[in-house]
Design an enzyme around this catalytic site. Structure first.
Site, short mmCIF file in Angstrom:
data_model
loop_
_atom_site.label_atom_id
_atom_site.label_comp_id
_atom_site.label_asym_id
_atom_site.label_seq_id
_atom_site.Cartn_x
_atom_site.Cartn_y
_atom_site.Cartn_z
N HIS A 77 -2.24 -2.62 -6.34
CA HIS A 77 -2.76 -2.42 -4.98
C HIS A 77 -4.28 -2.51 -4.95
O HIS A 77 -4.97 -1.68 -5.54
CB HIS A 77 -2.27 -1.05 -4.47
CG HIS A 77 -2.70 -0.74 -3.08
ND1 HIS A 77 -2.95 0.53 -2.63
CD2 HIS A 77 -2.94 -1.57 -2.01
CE1 HIS A 77 -3.32 0.48 -1.36
NE2 HIS A 77 -3.32 -0.77 -0.96
N SER B 291 0.83 -1.21 0.00
CA SER B 291 0.00 0.00 0.00
C SER B 291 0.86 1.25 0.00
O SER B 291 0.35 2.34 -0.25
CB SER B 291 -0.92 0.01 1.21
OG SER B 291 -0.16 0.09 2.39
N1 CAA Z 1 -16.90 -11.67 -1.54
C1 CAA Z 1 -17.94 -11.29 -2.28
N2 CAA Z 1 -18.84 -10.35 -1.89
C2 CAA Z 1 -18.64 -9.80 -0.68
C3 CAA Z 1 -17.56 -10.15 0.15
C4 CAA Z 1 -16.67 -11.14 -0.33
N3 CAA Z 1 -15.61 -11.55 0.37
N4 CAA Z 1 -17.65 -9.39 1.29
C5 CAA Z 1 -18.74 -8.61 1.17
N5 CAA Z 1 -19.33 -8.86 -0.01
C6 CAA Z 1 -20.55 -8.24 -0.55
C7 CAA Z 1 -21.76 -8.51 0.32
O1 CAA Z 1 -22.32 -9.74 -0.01
C8 CAA Z 1 -22.69 -7.35 -0.05
O2 CAA Z 1 -23.33 -7.66 -1.27
P1 CAA Z 1 -24.84 -7.13 -1.53
O3 CAA Z 1 -24.78 -5.64 -1.42
O4 CAA Z 1 -25.15 -7.60 -2.91
O5 CAA Z 1 -25.68 -7.76 -0.47
C9 CAA Z 1 -21.68 -6.21 -0.35
O6 CAA Z 1 -20.40 -6.83 -0.52
C10 CAA Z 1 -21.59 -5.24 0.80
O7 CAA Z 1 -21.31 -5.94 2.00
P2 CAA Z 1 -22.20 -5.79 3.31
O8 CAA Z 1 -23.66 -5.77 2.98
O9 CAA Z 1 -21.71 -6.81 4.26
O10 CAA Z 1 -21.78 -4.40 3.95
P3 CAA Z 1 -21.98 -2.90 3.51
O11 CAA Z 1 -23.07 -2.67 2.53
O12 CAA Z 1 -22.02 -2.17 4.78
O13 CAA Z 1 -20.60 -2.55 2.76
C11 CAA Z 1 -18.29 -2.14 2.62
C12 CAA Z 1 -19.39 -2.91 3.31
C13 CAA Z 1 -18.24 -2.49 1.15
C14 CAA Z 1 -16.99 -2.56 3.28
C15 CAA Z 1 -18.58 -0.60 2.78
O14 CAA Z 1 -18.82 -0.29 4.13
C16 CAA Z 1 -17.43 0.26 2.31
O15 CAA Z 1 -17.28 0.53 1.12
N6 CAA Z 1 -16.55 0.71 3.27
C17 CAA Z 1 -15.36 1.45 2.96
C18 CAA Z 1 -14.26 0.48 2.66
C19 CAA Z 1 -12.99 1.17 2.26
O16 CAA Z 1 -12.85 2.39 2.27
N7 CAA Z 1 -11.99 0.34 1.89
C20 CAA Z 1 -10.70 0.82 1.52
C21 CAA Z 1 -9.84 0.80 2.73
S1 CAA Z 1 -8.25 1.43 2.38
C22 CAA Z 1 -7.43 0.07 1.85
O17 CAA Z 1 -7.88 -1.03 1.82
C23 CAA Z 1 -6.08 0.32 1.33
C24 CAA Z 1 -4.97 0.42 2.25
O18 CAA Z 1 -3.87 0.37 1.76
C25 CAA Z 1 -5.08 0.71 3.69
#
Ligand code: CAA
Length: 283
Positions: A140, A119
């Site tokens: 990434h 990252s």
């Molecule tokens: N495989 C397939 N699908 C998955 C999954 C997996 N492993 N995990 C979750 N999903 C799917 C769920 O089934 C759900 O699908 P539907 O909408 O069709 O039902 C969808 O993803 C959303 O999951 P949830 O319903 O459980 O939860 P949510 O709607 O609250 O969303 C989230 C969760 C997508 C994480 C959302 O909260 C989000 O976008 N959060 C921000 C995440 C973010 O900013 N990530 C980047 C972090 S920075 C980083 O990673 C880089 C670094 O270097 C630090």
């Protein structure tokens, strides 16, 4: 060059998500771990995700079976020999990566591409310890890898245009949207995201507001899917601190200096959701 077989180094949270994404998009995928319990844990997580997707009607049971046949776990790096592309998703520690890249270079066929999911660490340095720096770049992913649409492709001063073209096509085939970044610490997302997360921690250190209220403010005031503290716990406080340190080391900009509270929480094993305790408590 066509990518058919993919290797993934590491089956933790990000590695398993990336391996899952590759296998469910049609790639023969081999995922490497350092011991059987960690490998079993990662593979179980992937199988659980496919069962969940089938339960939601996103996969048929036939597709789940096909995905399973495309995914192989291993403890032997030699199994990467015929991979067209290997994604390194090991610990965010430069010393470890500088040992890993020469080992991959030794094992993987000469035409194979070696990419890092780092990252914020220096990808140029990882390429420089191989005999194929033109075939090394960053790729990434974001957490959760199967869901988040973005990937950052990181081009070093040695990466060839051909490598970037192939990796871009590969990312698109995974249903991701690639953006291109130079190899400077933090790339695009963490260069912007880390100061925001660290500023939120400083607000709590200074008693300006509670974690809960800051999270609510950013969710409802800015439409972010998660507030900064939920996101910190989700990404991992340790991962965030390593990213902040890597960017701070490059620029010496105090914006990226990990706040004392973050350091103390990491020292105390409060890594966030994965350890059960971070800014919030988890069962
Ligand atoms: N495989 C397939 N699908 C998955 C999954 C997996 N492993 N995990 C979750 N999903 C799917 C769920 O089934 C759900 O699908 P539907 O909408 O069709 O039902 C969808 O993803 C959303 O999951 P949830 O319903 O459980 O939860 P949510 O709607 O609250 O969303 C989230 C969760 C997508 C994480 C959302 O909260 C989000 O976008 N959060 C921000 C995440 C973010 O900013 N990530 C980047 C972090 S920075 C980083 O990673 C880089 C670094 O270097 C630090």
């Amino acid at each position: 060059m066509a990518i058919r077989k993919v290797g993934v180094v590491g089956c933790g949270l990000m590695g398993s998500g990336i391996a899952q994404t590759c296998a469910q998009n049609g790639y023969d995928t081999v995922v490497l771990e350092v011991n059987q319990p960690l490998l079993d844990k990662g593979i179980t997580r992937i199988h659980g995700a496919w069962v969940m997707m089938a339960g939601k009607g996103k996969l048929t049971s036939g597709q789940v079976d096909e995905n399973h046949t495309r995914l192989h776990g291993t403890l032997a790096m030699e199994d990467f020999a015929d991979c067209d592309l290997v994604i390194e998703v090991a610990i965010e520690n430069m010393e470890a990566k500088l040992k890993l890249f020469p080992a991959l270079d030794h094992v993987v066929k000469p035409a194979g591409l070696l990419v890092s999911n780092t990252s914020s660490l220096n990808v140029t340095q990882m390429g420089a310890v191989t005999k194929r720096p033109d075939k090394v770049c960053g790729l990434h992913f974001f957490n959760p890898a199967p869901v988040m649409k973005l990937v950052e492709i990181v081009k070093t001063i040695s990466t060839s245009d051909e490598t970037i073209t192939t990796v871009r096509q590969f990312a698109t085939s995974l249903d991701k949207t690639p953006v291109l970044s130079k190899d400077t610490a933090g790339f695009i997302v963490n260069f912007l995201l880390i100061p925001y997360l660290l500023a939120a921690i400083r607000m709590v250190e200074n008693g300006m507001a509670t974690c809960e209220d800051i999270d609510t403010a950013m969710k409802l005031g800015c439409g972010y899917p998660m507030g900064p503290f939920t996101l910190l716990d989700y990404v991992g406080l340790d991962t965030t601190m390593w990213a902040a340190e890597a960017i701070y080391n490059e620029y010496k900009d105090p914006l990226y200096a990990p706040p004392p509270l973050l350091r103390r929480m990491v020292i105390s094993g409060m890594y966030g959701k994965k350890s059960g305790k971070g800014f919030y408590h988890y069962q």
